[in-house]
Design a protein around this motif. Structure first.
Motif, PDB file in Angstrom:
ATOM      1  N   ARG A 163       0.926  -1.140  -0.094  1.00 14.19           N
ATOM      2  CA  ARG A 163       0.199   0.121  -0.046  1.00 14.19           C
ATOM      3  C   ARG A 163       0.882   1.162  -0.015  1.00 14.19           C
ATOM      4  O   ARG A 163       1.800   1.116   0.720  1.00 14.19           O
ATOM      5  CB  ARG A 163      -1.135   0.164   1.165  1.00 14.19           C
ATOM      6  CG  ARG A 163      -2.084  -1.038   1.213  1.00 14.19           C
ATOM      7  CD  ARG A 163      -2.900  -0.978   2.465  1.00 14.19           C
ATOM      8  NE  ARG A 163      -1.925  -1.178   3.650  1.00 14.19           N
ATOM      9  CZ  ARG A 163      -2.669  -0.611   4.944  1.00 14.19           C
ATOM     10  NH1 ARG A 163      -3.879  -0.450   5.145  1.00 14.19           N
ATOM     11  NH2 ARG A 163      -1.873  -0.789   6.047  1.00 14.19           N
ATOM     12  N   VAL A 164       0.573   1.941  -0.818  1.00 13.45           N
ATOM     13  CA  VAL A 164       1.184   3.369  -1.135  1.00 13.45           C
ATOM     14  C   VAL A 164       0.419   4.495  -0.394  1.00 13.45           C
ATOM     15  O   VAL A 164      -0.692   4.983  -0.809  1.00 13.45           O
ATOM     16  CB  VAL A 164       1.516   3.832  -2.557  1.00 13.45           C
ATOM     17  CG1 VAL A 164       2.211   5.022  -2.349  1.00 13.45           C
ATOM     18  CG2 VAL A 164       2.533   2.820  -2.929  1.00 13.45           C
ATOM     19  N   TRP A 191      22.504   3.654  -3.170  1.00 13.57           N
ATOM     20  CA  TRP A 191      22.511   2.953  -1.728  1.00 13.57           C
ATOM     21  C   TRP A 191      21.033   3.284  -1.069  1.00 13.57           C
ATOM     22  O   TRP A 191      20.403   4.203  -1.444  1.00 13.57           O
ATOM     23  CB  TRP A 191      23.524   3.822  -0.979  1.00 13.57           C
ATOM     24  CG  TRP A 191      24.975   3.574  -1.311  1.00 13.57           C
ATOM     25  CD1 TRP A 191      25.655   4.206  -2.483  1.00 13.57           C
ATOM     26  CD2 TRP A 191      25.817   2.723  -0.688  1.00 13.57           C
ATOM     27  NE1 TRP A 191      26.924   3.717  -2.380  1.00 13.57           N
ATOM     28  CE2 TRP A 191      27.180   2.872  -1.327  1.00 13.57           C
ATOM     29  CE3 TRP A 191      25.945   1.687   0.292  1.00 13.57           C
ATOM     30  CZ2 TRP A 191      28.334   2.085  -1.382  1.00 13.57           C
ATOM     31  CZ3 TRP A 191      26.957   1.126   0.825  1.00 13.57           C
ATOM     32  CH2 TRP A 191      28.415   1.179  -0.153  1.00 13.57           C
ATOM     33  N   GLU A 192      20.922   2.301  -0.067  1.00 18.92           N
ATOM     34  CA  GLU A 192      19.679   2.686   0.848  1.00 18.92           C
ATOM     35  C   GLU A 192      20.014   3.028   2.341  1.00 18.92           C
ATOM     36  O   GLU A 192      21.085   2.412   2.780  1.00 18.92           O
ATOM     37  CB  GLU A 192      18.591   1.412   0.737  1.00 18.92           C
ATOM     38  CG  GLU A 192      18.149   1.181  -0.693  1.00 18.92           C
ATOM     39  CD  GLU A 192      17.320  -0.072  -1.108  1.00 18.92           C
ATOM     40  OE1 GLU A 192      17.508  -0.862  -0.045  1.00 18.92           O
ATOM     41  OE2 GLU A 192      17.045  -0.313  -2.190  1.00 18.92           O
ATOM     42  N   CYS A 193      19.542   3.675   3.052  1.00 20.30           N
ATOM     43  CA  CYS A 193      20.017   3.987   4.377  1.00 20.30           C
ATOM     44  C   CYS A 193      18.750   3.893   5.412  1.00 20.30           C
ATOM     45  O   CYS A 193      17.340   4.033   5.120  1.00 20.30           O
ATOM     46  CB  CYS A 193      20.476   5.521   4.176  1.00 20.30           C
ATOM     47  SG  CYS A 193      20.904   5.853   6.040  1.00 20.30           S
ATOM     48  N   ASP A 194      19.204   3.283   6.643  1.00 15.18           N
ATOM     49  CA  ASP A 194      18.064   3.016   7.677  1.00 15.18           C
ATOM     50  C   ASP A 194      19.189   2.993   8.980  1.00 15.18           C
ATOM     51  O   ASP A 194      20.175   3.371   9.057  1.00 15.18           O
ATOM     52  CB  ASP A 194      17.458   1.662   7.340  1.00 15.18           C
ATOM     53  CG  ASP A 194      16.183   1.696   8.199  1.00 15.18           C
ATOM     54  OD1 ASP A 194      15.956   2.868   8.822  1.00 15.18           O
ATOM     55  OD2 ASP A 194      15.460   0.683   8.265  1.00 15.18           O
ATOM     56  N   TYR A 277      13.691  10.116  -0.686  1.00 19.37           N
ATOM     57  CA  TYR A 277      12.891   9.391   0.390  1.00 19.37           C
ATOM     58  C   TYR A 277      11.725   8.634  -0.190  1.00 19.37           C
ATOM     59  O   TYR A 277      11.094   8.951  -0.765  1.00 19.37           O
ATOM     60  CB  TYR A 277      12.118  10.730   1.209  1.00 19.37           C
ATOM     61  CG  TYR A 277      13.309  11.678   1.893  1.00 19.37           C
ATOM     62  CD1 TYR A 277      13.697  11.363   3.131  1.00 19.37           C
ATOM     63  CD2 TYR A 277      14.058  12.669   1.222  1.00 19.37           C
ATOM     64  CE1 TYR A 277      14.726  12.099   3.700  1.00 19.37           C
ATOM     65  CE2 TYR A 277      14.732  13.321   2.075  1.00 19.37           C
ATOM     66  CZ  TYR A 277      15.443  13.278   3.237  1.00 19.37           C
ATOM     67  OH  TYR A 277      16.139  13.725   3.884  1.00 19.37           O
ATOM     68  N   ALA A 278      11.581   7.653   0.742  1.00 13.48           N
ATOM     69  CA  ALA A 278      10.544   6.330   0.262  1.00 13.48           C
ATOM     70  C   ALA A 278       9.100   6.787   0.721  1.00 13.48           C
ATOM     71  O   ALA A 278       8.926   7.783   1.556  1.00 13.48           O
ATOM     72  CB  ALA A 278      10.934   5.209   0.729  1.00 13.48           C
ATOM     73  N   HIS A 279       8.244   6.322   0.311  1.00 13.14           N
ATOM     74  CA  HIS A 279       6.900   6.500   0.591  1.00 13.14           C
ATOM     75  C   HIS A 279       6.550   6.332   1.995  1.00 13.14           C
ATOM     76  O   HIS A 279       7.341   5.075   2.516  1.00 13.14           O
ATOM     77  CB  HIS A 279       5.904   5.541  -0.148  1.00 13.14           C
ATOM     78  CG  HIS A 279       5.977   5.870  -1.673  1.00 13.14           C
ATOM     79  ND1 HIS A 279       6.518   5.103  -2.428  1.00 13.14           N
ATOM     80  CD2 HIS A 279       5.333   6.745  -2.366  1.00 13.14           C
ATOM     81  CE1 HIS A 279       6.256   5.560  -3.722  1.00 13.14           C
ATOM     82  NE2 HIS A 279       5.565   6.563  -3.660  1.00 13.14           N
ATOM     83  N   PRO A 280       5.728   6.821   2.837  1.00 13.74           N
ATOM     84  CA  PRO A 280       5.548   6.489   4.047  1.00 13.74           C
ATOM     85  C   PRO A 280       5.145   5.089   4.526  1.00 13.74           C
ATOM     86  O   PRO A 280       4.305   4.654   3.793  1.00 13.74           O
ATOM     87  CB  PRO A 280       4.580   7.765   4.638  1.00 13.74           C
ATOM     88  CG  PRO A 280       4.456   8.678   3.657  1.00 13.74           C
ATOM     89  CD  PRO A 280       5.117   7.992   2.365  1.00 13.74           C
ATOM     90  N   SER A 283       8.287   0.152   3.861  1.00  7.86           N
ATOM     91  CA  SER A 283       9.623  -0.422   3.920  1.00  7.86           C
ATOM     92  C   SER A 283      10.275  -1.097   2.653  1.00  7.86           C
ATOM     93  O   SER A 283      11.378  -1.005   2.265  1.00  7.86           O
ATOM     94  CB  SER A 283       9.850  -1.143   5.198  1.00  7.86           C
ATOM     95  OG  SER A 283       8.987  -2.520   5.010  1.00  7.86           O
ATOM     96  N   CYS A 284       9.274  -1.569   1.828  1.00  7.73           N
ATOM     97  CA  CYS A 284       9.762  -2.378   0.467  1.00  7.73           C
ATOM     98  C   CYS A 284      10.570  -1.375  -0.341  1.00  7.73           C
ATOM     99  O   CYS A 284      11.155  -1.877  -1.253  1.00  7.73           O
ATOM    100  CB  CYS A 284       8.612  -3.055   0.072  1.00  7.73           C
ATOM    101  SG  CYS A 284       7.155  -1.951  -0.611  1.00  7.73           S
ATOM    102  N   ASP A 285      10.470  -0.044  -0.215  1.00 11.07           N
ATOM    103  CA  ASP A 285      11.005   1.008  -1.143  1.00 11.07           C
ATOM    104  C   ASP A 285      12.327   0.842  -1.008  1.00 11.07           C
ATOM    105  O   ASP A 285      13.291   1.333  -1.697  1.00 11.07           O
ATOM    106  CB  ASP A 285      10.472   2.268  -0.901  1.00 11.07           C
ATOM    107  CG  ASP A 285       9.110   2.641  -1.443  1.00 11.07           C
ATOM    108  OD1 ASP A 285       8.547   1.789  -2.236  1.00 11.07           O
ATOM    109  OD2 ASP A 285       8.517   3.608  -1.361  1.00 11.07           O
TER     110      ASP A 285
END
Length: 349
Positions: A163-164, A191-194, A277-280, A283-285
Motif C-alpha cells: 500500500r502506498v 545506496w539505501e539507508c536506515d 525519500y521513500a513512501h511513508p 519499507s519495501c521501497d
C-alpha cells in the motif's frame, strides 16, 4: 471367460495392471485375441498390453516355446517397483554433507549458499553435491545435524499487501522522482539507508546502516543517538574516507521519512549525491537495507542494548554480512563486487 471378466472392476486410467487383469491377458492370448482386442476389454492402451506381454513372457520346453504367464509378469512388476524411484545421495556425498554442516554452523551460511558457493569457486562439481531443495528435505527428514529451529528465515516469512500512502511531510525528493533505471540494479553507486535501534531508551546507541543496491555491500556505523545531527556527523565521517571519489561511489541514497534523516538532503549542497525519500510506511521501497538489518538481528536481538556490544563485534557483523556469498550475485560475495567496482573507479580517475 466372459463371466470371469464380468466380475472384474473397470480398469482405471493411469493405474497399473493388477494380477487379475494379467490373468485376463494370459487367457485372451491363449484364445488368440489380438493385443488391441485385449486392451479394449481391459480398458487400457494397446501399448500397455504390449509392454506387459514382453515383461511376462517366459521360455518353456527347453527354450523352444515362448508363453506369457500372468504370475511371472506380476513378480517382475513388483521387483521393478522395488528398484524404481530416485535413491538418496546422502551417504554417497558424505564429503559435501560435511562441507554444508561446517559452513552452516561456523560461517552462518544458508543451505542455498552452501549448495552453490562450492560450485561457484570450483570446490565441488555438480555431480558431487545435492541441490538446495534436497538439503531442506534432509533437514525435514532429520538426516542432518541441522534442525528447522536453526533456520532463522524458514518460518517467519510473511507476504503483505503493498500500500502506498500519501506523504504528509516533505523532507526532500520523493522516490517517485528517482530514475527508473536504478530499479534494475545494474549500475553501481546507489545506496539505501536506515537505522537499527537497540533498547528503546535515550541512553542507548544506534546503528546507521547503508546497503549498495547492485553489489549488496553493507556498511554499519555506530552513532550516539537517533538525531539528525548524529546521522549527518556519521555521513561527514564517511565522506571524508571517500572524498576524492565520493560522487562516483555514492550517486544516490534512498531512505525513509524519519526525522533523523531530515537533514540528509543537505548532502546535495556539498556533493553530486541525490537523496530520495521513500513512501511513508513502505519499507519495501528500500528492501535491500531492510533485509540486511534482519541479518543484524541474528547477532543483536530486538531489545538488546547496543551499548553492550563492542566496536569490534559490530565490525565482525559487518564483515560477516559482506563475506556471505549471495545467490543473486552468482554466489560471489558483496566484498568481491565492491572491491571490483572500486578498482574500476580508481583506474578511470
Amino acid at each position: 471367460m466372459d463371466s470371469l471378466h464380468s466380475i472384474m472392476p473397470e480398469h482405471q486410467k493411469g493405474k497399473h495392471l493388477s494380477l487379475e487383469e494379467r490373468v485376463i491377458i494370459q487367457t485372451r492370448i491363449k484364445d488368440c485375441f489380438s493385443l488391441r482386442a485385449i486392451a479394449r476389454e481391459i480398458g487400457c492402451s494397446p501399448s500397455t498390453i504390449s509392454y506387459e506381454v514382453k515383461r511376462g513372457t517366459v521360455l518353456l520346453y527347453s527354450g523352444k516355446q515362448k508363453r506369457y504367464k500372468a504370475k511371472y509378469g506380476n513378480e517382475v512388476y513388483h521387483l521393478n517397483r522395488q528398484r524404481c524411484g530416485r535413491k538418496s545421495d546422502f551417504l554417497k556425498k558424505n564429503d559435501f554433507i560435511k562441507y554444508v554442516i561446517k559452513h552452516f554452523f561456523e560461517n552462518n551460511w544458508s543451505l542455498d549458499v552452501c549448495a552453490n558457493r562450492c560450485m561457484a569457486i570450483g570446490e565441488f562439481s555438480s555431480d558431487q553435491i545435492v541441490c538446495t531443495r534436497t538439503l531442506y528435505n534432509y533437514v525435514d527428514q532429520g538426516l542432518l545435524a541441522i534442525r528447522n529451529s536453526d533456520l532463522p528465515e524458514k518460518l517467519k516469512r510473511n507476504t503483505k499487501i503493498h500500500r502506498v500512502r500519501k506523504n504528509k511531510k516533505k523532507l526532500g525528493r520523493s522516490i517517485e522522482e528517482r530514475p527508473k533505471e536504478i530499479n534494475n540494479r545494474k549500475e553501481f553507486g546507489h545506496w539505501e539507508c536506515d537505522l537499527v535501534l537497540g533498547h528503546k531508551t535515550r541512553d542507548d546507541q544506534v546503528l546507521l546502516t547503508l546497503s549498495e543496491r547492485m553489489g549488496r555491500e553493507f556498511l554499519i556505523m555506530r552513532i550516539p543517538d537517533k538525531t539528525a545531527a548524529s546521522v549527518m556527523s556519521a555521513f561527514q565521517s564517511l565522506r571524508s574516507q571517500y572524498i576524492e571519489h565520493w560522487n562516483e561511489i555514492f550517486k544516490t541514497i534512498t531512505t525513509d521519512n524519519g526525522s533523523e534523516f531530515a537533514d540528509l538532503s543537505d548532502l546535495e549542497k556539498v556533493s553530486n549525491t541525490l537523496v530520495y525519500y521513500a513512501h511513508p510506511y513502505t519499507s519495501c521501497d528500500k528492501g535491500t537495507v531492510e533485509r540486511h538489518n534482519g541479518l543484524i538481528r541474528r547477532f543483536i536481538p530486538k531489545g538488546d542494548y547496543i551499548n553492550n556490544y563492542s566496536l569490534q563485534e559490530i565490525i565482525d557483523i559487518e564483515t560477516w554480512c559482506n563475506s556471505l556469498p549471495r545467490k543473486i550475485l552468482a554466489y560471489h560475495t558483496p566484498d568481491e563486487i565492491f572491491e571490483k567496482e572500486l578498482d574500476r573507479i580508481y583506474q578511470t580517475a
